[in-house]
Motif scaffolding. Structure first.
Motif, short mmCIF file in Angstrom:
data_model
loop_
_atom_site.label_atom_id
_atom_site.label_comp_id
_atom_site.label_asym_id
_atom_site.label_seq_id
_atom_site.Cartn_x
_atom_site.Cartn_y
_atom_site.Cartn_z
N UNK A 8 5.59 -0.17 3.99
CA UNK A 8 5.81 -1.33 3.18
C UNK A 8 4.06 -1.78 2.98
N UNK A 9 4.13 -2.49 1.70
CA UNK A 9 2.36 -2.68 1.42
C UNK A 9 2.12 -3.72 2.36
N UNK A 10 2.62 -4.99 2.56
CA UNK A 10 2.22 -6.02 3.54
C UNK A 10 2.00 -5.52 4.94
N UNK A 16 -4.16 -2.88 8.76
CA UNK A 16 -5.42 -2.54 8.32
C UNK A 16 -6.35 -3.75 8.64
N UNK A 17 -6.06 -4.72 8.19
CA UNK A 17 -6.94 -6.27 8.59
C UNK A 17 -7.33 -6.37 10.12
N UNK A 18 -6.17 -6.18 10.79
CA UNK A 18 -6.35 -6.47 12.11
C UNK A 18 -7.01 -5.66 12.85
N UNK A 19 -6.86 -4.06 12.41
CA UNK A 19 -7.62 -3.01 13.17
C UNK A 19 -9.03 -3.29 12.54
N UNK A 115 -4.38 -0.02 -4.71
CA UNK A 115 -4.44 0.69 -6.10
C UNK A 115 -3.00 0.86 -6.46
N UNK A 116 -2.11 0.85 -5.80
CA UNK A 116 -0.63 0.59 -5.83
C UNK A 116 -0.36 -0.40 -6.93
N UNK A 117 -0.91 -1.59 -6.69
CA UNK A 117 -0.23 -2.79 -7.45
C UNK A 117 -0.37 -2.95 -8.71
N UNK A 118 -1.79 -2.48 -9.55
CA UNK A 118 -1.57 -2.32 -10.95
C UNK A 118 -0.37 -1.57 -11.52
#
Length: 127
Positions: A8-10, A16-19, A115-118
Motif C-alpha cells: 500500500x501507498x500510505x 519511509x518517513x519514520x525510518x 511517481x505512482x500517483x500521477x
C-alpha cells in the motif's frame, strides 16, 4: 510496483518517513559526538580538508576522487580527523551507515511511491 500494490501507498510513505527521521536523528547525534571528540565544537573537524580539494583541482573527476577520499577518511577515522582528537573509526562508520540507511528509507517511501500517483489521478485522455 508490485511492492507498492502489496503493502500500500500510505504504509510505505509512513514507514519511509519514520525510518528517514530515525536515521537522520542518529546521524545528527553521531556527528555531534564526532565534533565533541575533535575538540572543535561548532567547527567541523574536516573543514580544513574540503577547501584544498576544490582550490587545487578544476577537473570534475579529480574533485570527485578527492571527495571520495575524504569520505573514506571520515569513515575509517583516517587523517581527516583533527590531530589529538578522540574520533574513532567506529563513529565514522556509524555515520556512513546512518546516511546509507537514510537513502534506503527515502527509496522505500518518498523516492518511488509519489511517481505512482500521477498515473492514477489523471484521466486517460490527459495521459
Amino acid at each position: 510496483m508490485a511492492v507498492i500494490d502489496k503493502f500500500g501507498r500510505r504504509p510505505l510513505m509512513l514507514a519511509g518517513s519514520s525510518m528517514m527521521f530515525v536515521f537522520m536523528v542518529a546521524a545528527g547525534i553521531i556527528a555531534m559526538q564526532m565534533e565533541k571528540g575533535s575538540g572543535h565544537v561548532g567547527h567541523s573537524a574536516i573543514a580544513g580538508k574540503i577547501e584544498p580539494i576544490f582550490a587545487k583541482e578544476t577537473n570534475v573527476t579529480a574533485v570527485a576522487a578527492g571527495t571520495v577520499r575524504l569520505l573514506a577518511d571520515v569513515a575509517t577515522g583516517g587523517e581527516a580527523r583533527v590531530e589529538g582528537g578522540e574520533n574513532s573509526g567506529g563513529l565514522g562508520v556509524a555515520l556512513m551507515v546512518c546516511l546509507c540507511g537514510y537513502i534506503l528509507a527515502f527509496g522505500v517511501g518518498w523516492g518511488g511511491v509519489p511517481w505512482v500517483y500521477p498515473s492514477e489521478i489523471f484521466p486517460m485522455d490527459v495521459k
